[in-house]
Design a protein around this motif. Structure first.
Motif, PDB file in Angstrom:
ATOM      1  N   LEU A 129      34.357 -29.033  12.584  1.00 36.06           N
ATOM      2  CA  LEU A 129      34.381 -29.888  11.399  1.00 36.06           C
ATOM      3  C   LEU A 129      35.802 -30.385  11.144  1.00 36.06           C
ATOM      4  O   LEU A 129      36.749 -29.603  11.111  1.00 36.06           O
ATOM      5  CB  LEU A 129      33.879 -29.109  10.187  1.00 36.06           C
ATOM      6  CG  LEU A 129      33.857 -29.862   8.852  1.00 36.06           C
ATOM      7  CD1 LEU A 129      32.811 -30.965   8.882  1.00 36.06           C
ATOM      8  CD2 LEU A 129      33.589 -28.895   7.691  1.00 36.06           C
ATOM      9  N   THR A 130      35.955 -31.705  10.956  1.00 34.17           N
ATOM     10  CA  THR A 130      37.274 -32.282  10.684  1.00 34.17           C
ATOM     11  C   THR A 130      37.362 -32.970   9.325  1.00 34.17           C
ATOM     12  O   THR A 130      38.439 -33.053   8.744  1.00 34.17           O
ATOM     13  CB  THR A 130      37.644 -33.311  11.764  1.00 34.17           C
ATOM     14  OG1 THR A 130      36.636 -34.336  11.814  1.00 34.17           O
ATOM     15  CG2 THR A 130      37.782 -32.658  13.130  1.00 34.17           C
ATOM     16  N   GLU A 131      36.242 -33.482   8.806  1.00 33.15           N
ATOM     17  CA  GLU A 131      36.255 -34.204   7.537  1.00 33.15           C
ATOM     18  C   GLU A 131      34.967 -33.928   6.767  1.00 33.15           C
ATOM     19  O   GLU A 131      33.887 -33.869   7.361  1.00 33.15           O
ATOM     20  CB  GLU A 131      36.406 -35.715   7.770  1.00 33.15           C
ATOM     21  CG  GLU A 131      37.700 -36.086   8.466  1.00 33.15           C
ATOM     22  CD  GLU A 131      37.699 -37.501   9.003  1.00 33.15           C
ATOM     23  OE1 GLU A 131      37.286 -38.401   8.248  1.00 33.15           O
ATOM     24  OE2 GLU A 131      38.095 -37.706  10.165  1.00 33.15           O
ATOM     25  N   ASN A 132      35.097 -33.768   5.469  1.00 35.28           N
ATOM     26  CA  ASN A 132      33.951 -33.451   4.622  1.00 35.28           C
ATOM     27  C   ASN A 132      33.910 -34.414   3.443  1.00 35.28           C
ATOM     28  O   ASN A 132      34.782 -34.401   2.578  1.00 35.28           O
ATOM     29  CB  ASN A 132      34.061 -32.004   4.121  1.00 35.28           C
ATOM     30  CG  ASN A 132      32.911 -31.621   3.206  1.00 35.28           C
ATOM     31  OD1 ASN A 132      31.909 -32.329   3.100  1.00 35.28           O
ATOM     32  ND2 ASN A 132      33.056 -30.488   2.526  1.00 35.28           N
ATOM     33  N   TYR A 133      32.907 -35.270   3.409  1.00 43.33           N
ATOM     34  CA  TYR A 133      32.726 -36.226   2.319  1.00 43.33           C
ATOM     35  C   TYR A 133      31.475 -35.897   1.513  1.00 43.33           C
ATOM     36  O   TYR A 133      30.942 -36.738   0.810  1.00 43.33           O
ATOM     37  CB  TYR A 133      32.653 -37.645   2.874  1.00 43.33           C
ATOM     38  CG  TYR A 133      33.883 -38.021   3.653  1.00 43.33           C
ATOM     39  CD1 TYR A 133      35.106 -38.200   3.009  1.00 43.33           C
ATOM     40  CD2 TYR A 133      33.841 -38.153   5.037  1.00 43.33           C
ATOM     41  CE1 TYR A 133      36.245 -38.512   3.727  1.00 43.33           C
ATOM     42  CE2 TYR A 133      34.980 -38.473   5.750  1.00 43.33           C
ATOM     43  CZ  TYR A 133      36.175 -38.647   5.095  1.00 43.33           C
ATOM     44  OH  TYR A 133      37.303 -38.951   5.811  1.00 43.33           O
ATOM     45  N   SER A 134      31.009 -34.658   1.635  1.00 43.09           N
ATOM     46  CA  SER A 134      29.826 -34.209   0.900  1.00 43.09           C
ATOM     47  C   SER A 134      30.251 -33.386  -0.314  1.00 43.09           C
ATOM     48  O   SER A 134      31.448 -33.132  -0.533  1.00 43.09           O
ATOM     49  CB  SER A 134      28.949 -33.351   1.812  1.00 43.09           C
ATOM     50  OG  SER A 134      29.540 -32.067   2.003  1.00 43.09           O
ATOM     51  N   ASP A 135      29.267 -32.901  -1.082  1.00 38.48           N
ATOM     52  CA  ASP A 135      29.541 -32.023  -2.220  1.00 38.48           C
ATOM     53  C   ASP A 135      29.568 -30.553  -1.813  1.00 38.48           C
ATOM     54  O   ASP A 135      29.866 -29.682  -2.635  1.00 38.48           O
ATOM     55  CB  ASP A 135      28.479 -32.226  -3.307  1.00 38.48           C
ATOM     56  CG  ASP A 135      28.534 -33.622  -3.922  1.00 38.48           C
ATOM     57  OD1 ASP A 135      29.651 -34.184  -3.971  1.00 38.48           O
ATOM     58  OD2 ASP A 135      27.482 -34.140  -4.336  1.00 38.48           O
ATOM     59  N   SER A 136      29.247 -30.268  -0.553  1.00 39.39           N
ATOM     60  CA  SER A 136      29.212 -28.880  -0.081  1.00 39.39           C
ATOM     61  C   SER A 136      30.622 -28.361   0.176  1.00 39.39           C
ATOM     62  O   SER A 136      31.501 -29.107   0.620  1.00 39.39           O
ATOM     63  CB  SER A 136      28.394 -28.788   1.208  1.00 39.39           C
ATOM     64  OG  SER A 136      27.080 -29.270   1.017  1.00 39.39           O
ATOM     65  N   LYS A 137      30.817 -27.081  -0.088  1.00 40.90           N
ATOM     66  CA  LYS A 137      32.111 -26.452   0.175  1.00 40.90           C
ATOM     67  C   LYS A 137      32.116 -25.920   1.598  1.00 40.90           C
ATOM     68  O   LYS A 137      31.447 -24.932   1.921  1.00 40.90           O
ATOM     69  CB  LYS A 137      32.358 -25.320  -0.827  1.00 40.90           C
ATOM     70  CG  LYS A 137      32.577 -25.809  -2.253  1.00 40.90           C
ATOM     71  CD  LYS A 137      32.917 -24.664  -3.194  1.00 40.90           C
ATOM     72  CE  LYS A 137      33.162 -25.190  -4.616  1.00 40.90           C
ATOM     73  NZ  LYS A 137      33.497 -24.082  -5.555  1.00 40.90           N
ATOM     74  N   VAL A 144      30.387 -25.601  14.388  1.00 43.89           N
ATOM     75  CA  VAL A 144      28.952 -25.726  14.142  1.00 43.89           C
ATOM     76  C   VAL A 144      28.194 -24.992  15.250  1.00 43.89           C
ATOM     77  O   VAL A 144      28.455 -25.190  16.438  1.00 43.89           O
ATOM     78  CB  VAL A 144      28.511 -27.198  14.104  1.00 43.89           C
ATOM     79  CG1 VAL A 144      27.026 -27.307  13.815  1.00 43.89           C
ATOM     80  CG2 VAL A 144      29.308 -27.973  13.062  1.00 43.89           C
ATOM     81  N   ILE A 145      27.249 -24.147  14.839  1.00 45.08           N
ATOM     82  CA  ILE A 145      26.446 -23.371  15.791  1.00 45.08           C
ATOM     83  C   ILE A 145      25.057 -23.978  15.973  1.00 45.08           C
ATOM     84  O   ILE A 145      24.530 -24.027  17.079  1.00 45.08           O
ATOM     85  CB  ILE A 145      26.308 -21.903  15.320  1.00 45.08           C
ATOM     86  CG1 ILE A 145      27.688 -21.259  15.178  1.00 45.08           C
ATOM     87  CG2 ILE A 145      25.447 -21.101  16.287  1.00 45.08           C
ATOM     88  CD1 ILE A 145      28.466 -21.189  16.466  1.00 45.08           C
ATOM     89  N   LEU A 195      22.917 -26.719   8.346  1.00 43.21           N
ATOM     90  CA  LEU A 195      23.986 -26.414   9.300  1.00 43.21           C
ATOM     91  C   LEU A 195      24.363 -24.946   9.250  1.00 43.21           C
ATOM     92  O   LEU A 195      24.536 -24.369   8.176  1.00 43.21           O
ATOM     93  CB  LEU A 195      25.219 -27.265   8.993  1.00 43.21           C
ATOM     94  CG  LEU A 195      25.076 -28.775   9.214  1.00 43.21           C
ATOM     95  CD1 LEU A 195      26.238 -29.518   8.582  1.00 43.21           C
ATOM     96  CD2 LEU A 195      24.974 -29.094  10.697  1.00 43.21           C
ATOM     97  N   LYS A 196      24.511 -24.362  10.432  1.00 43.05           N
ATOM     98  CA  LYS A 196      25.002 -22.995  10.541  1.00 43.05           C
ATOM     99  C   LYS A 196      26.339 -23.025  11.264  1.00 43.05           C
ATOM    100  O   LYS A 196      26.475 -23.670  12.312  1.00 43.05           O
ATOM    101  CB  LYS A 196      24.012 -22.114  11.305  1.00 43.05           C
ATOM    102  CG  LYS A 196      24.422 -20.647  11.343  1.00 43.05           C
ATOM    103  CD  LYS A 196      23.353 -19.788  12.030  1.00 43.05           C
ATOM    104  CE  LYS A 196      23.758 -18.319  12.047  1.00 43.05           C
ATOM    105  NZ  LYS A 196      22.728 -17.478  12.716  1.00 43.05           N
ATOM    106  N   GLY A 200      29.702 -17.844   9.747  1.00 38.53           N
ATOM    107  CA  GLY A 200      28.586 -17.168   9.103  1.00 38.53           C
ATOM    108  C   GLY A 200      27.957 -17.994   8.000  1.00 38.53           C
ATOM    109  O   GLY A 200      26.850 -17.688   7.537  1.00 38.53           O
ATOM    110  N   LEU A 201      28.626 -19.047   7.575  1.00 34.51           N
ATOM    111  CA  LEU A 201      28.097 -19.907   6.526  1.00 34.51           C
ATOM    112  C   LEU A 201      26.891 -20.680   7.034  1.00 34.51           C
ATOM    113  O   LEU A 201      26.924 -21.276   8.117  1.00 34.51           O
ATOM    114  CB  LEU A 201      29.172 -20.893   6.058  1.00 34.51           C
ATOM    115  CG  LEU A 201      28.727 -21.959   5.048  1.00 34.51           C
ATOM    116  CD1 LEU A 201      28.358 -21.302   3.714  1.00 34.51           C
ATOM    117  CD2 LEU A 201      29.812 -23.006   4.846  1.00 34.51           C
ATOM    118  N   GLN A 202      25.833 -20.683   6.279  1.00 39.78           N
ATOM    119  CA  GLN A 202      24.671 -21.534   6.541  1.00 39.78           C
ATOM    120  C   GLN A 202      24.345 -22.273   5.258  1.00 39.78           C
ATOM    121  O   GLN A 202      24.110 -21.658   4.220  1.00 39.78           O
ATOM    122  CB  GLN A 202      23.476 -20.727   7.023  1.00 39.78           C
ATOM    123  CG  GLN A 202      22.283 -21.618   7.415  1.00 39.78           C
ATOM    124  CD  GLN A 202      21.278 -20.899   8.302  1.00 39.78           C
ATOM    125  OE1 GLN A 202      21.471 -19.753   8.660  1.00 39.78           O
ATOM    126  NE2 GLN A 202      20.211 -21.596   8.664  1.00 39.78           N
TER     127      GLN A 202
END
Length: 454
Positions: A129-137, A144-145, A195-196, A200-202
């Protein structure tokens, strides 16, 4: 690195490929006979004009793929239906310059289209992951698995099958374009993305509209944006630093205008009494190799050898040359289907009173492509200067080139590919990569910082 608005704009252009009457064409249904005519047209142009269409798959495999596609055609198919069936013929050319235009969408569909608001990069066989434009932390750099419980390597291999170009570059390109590919070209997910990550974050990331993505991306961009400059000169300490961002001789400058501008710059370099010269092509996307050849004469007086290769004779390309007043008597004499050899030439430097005689560095990078790569490879193979920087992410020293384009007669899909095969002066050496003799990390570095590295 943040998603540049200019890059985003280019991607929007790709999404909304400019075809005439797209709204009407989207819902148009074609007869089986019309579709057969179009797939026959694509096959004929490839087999007639492409310099070597059987580098990834054999001739028999190509024929089977074509036959399977033809047998799948039915009355009532749309342009979009045909696009997904026909595109594999272009993909398997293993030609990094080949492409097929996007299928049409209506204005209403385009406005309502939703995408994944994340950007990724492919590094060491990992999707990061390089950029996040969503509301998710989310954590930048996390791997990404899986996506929707499908192993990510399986997802990427499936998406890569829709991407023309060199086989080993398709997965990295799929990762780079994942935000739009996953909903429009493979899997067609338009709502939620489960996304997993390796941490460990899913989590479920919700899709957003194109307009919202553009708005979210713009918030994180620096306010000041430099205008694109084809070439730019600056003296830094005792270095003459020349940035050349394109070798285009059609829409930027003619060859004569390139010479005039280089004369002016190298006159200034002489006045500046610079001891070292840097020619930076790390963001150069290519154009005409003749511009690179012209540039060599301003810093090297050594005899050097050019690229070699072969040029396929076809009626299609002969007609193209004639229409553009570029006819070649030697090429015209060759039988259709035969090859015109491109022999490596020994080039002796012309007299040039503006030639620089000090230490010269060529800076290459991840975005050095096409004729800019050819220029850098000739410099490297002939030891004309010191080539430093980063290995390009796309493209190869030995590659197909000299493009010809066509449009299917009924479905109006544009496609193009190369009619020449280019081999570097050093020959077919492996790996087929431009590898600088000294690695310099160019990420976000200013010209002054690059000079310090040197």
């Amino acid at each position: 690195m943040k998603l540049k608005l200019t890059l985003l704009a280019v991607l929007f252009v790709q999404i909304t490929f400019a075809q005439k009457n797209c709204n009407e064409l989207y819902s148009k249904k074609f007869t089986k006979q019309q579709l057969e005519q179009d797939i026959d047209f694509i096959k004929a142009k490839i087999t007639n004009a492409h310099v070597n269409p059987y580098t990834e798959i054999s001739k028999s495999e190509f024929e089977k793929k074509y036959t399977d596609i033809r047998n799948s055609l039915k009355d009532g198919m749309t342009q979009k239906d045909f696009y997904y069936l026909a595109k594999p013929l272009i993909v398997t050319l293993n030609d990094e310059h080949s492409s097929m235009s996007d299928f049409c969408v209506t204005d209403s569909i385009r406005k309502s289209m939703k995408v994944l608001p994340l950007k990724f990069k492919y590094e060491n066989d990992k999707m990061l992951l390089t950029e996040n434009y969503s509301d998710s932390k989310l954590t930048i750099g996390d791997e990404v698995i899986s996506l929707n419980n499908i192993p990510i390597h399986e997802v990427l291999e499936t998406c890569a099958q829709t991407i023309p170009g060199a086989m080993e570059e398709r997965i990295p390109i799929a990762v780079d374009r994942f935000w739009i590919m996953i909903n429009k070209y493979c899997y067609f997910i338009t709502d939620d993305y489960n996304l997993k990550f390796k941490s460990g974050l899913q989590t479920v990331v919700k899709s957003i509209s194109l307009e919202q993505l553009k708005a979210n991306a713009s918030k994180s961009q620096p306010k000041k944006k430099e205008d694109f400059k084809p070439l730019d000169y600056k003296k830094i300490k005792d270095y003459a630093y020349l940035t050349v961002n394109i070798f285009d001789d059609r829409n930027t400058f003619t060859l004569e205008e390139w010479k005039t501008k280089l004369d002016s710059i190298f006159s200034q370099i002489k006045k500046d009494n610079a001891k070292n010269l840097v020619i930076d092509v790390h963001n150069n996307s290519g154009g005409n190799s003749a511009v690179g050849n012209l540039l060599i004469n301003y810093f090297s007086d050594k005899t050097y050898y050019t690229y070699q290769g072969k040029f396929k004779k076809s009626k299609e390309y002969a007609d193209y040359l004639k229409a553009n007043n570029k006819e070649s008597a030697e090429y015209s004499k060759i039988k259709d289907g035969d090859y015109y050899p491109i022999r490596s030439r020994s080039v002796t430097a012309n007299e040039n009173p503006l030639r620089f005689h000090g230490k010269t560095y060529i800076i290459v990078g991840k975005n050095t492509f096409s004729s800019a790569m050819m220029f850098s490879v000739m410099v490297l193979d002939n030891k004309l200067a010191e080539v430093v920087g980063e290995a390009p992410e796309r493209g190869h020293p030995n590659h197909f080139g000299e493009l010809i384009s066509f449009q299917t007669p009924n479905t109006k899909l544009d496609f193009l590919f190369g009619v020449k095969e280019w081999i570097r002066p050093a020959g077919n050496i492996l790996p087929n990569k431009l590898i600088p003799i000294k690695v310099i990390d160019l990420n976000n570095k200013t010209r002054e910082e690059i000079v310090e590295e040197l």
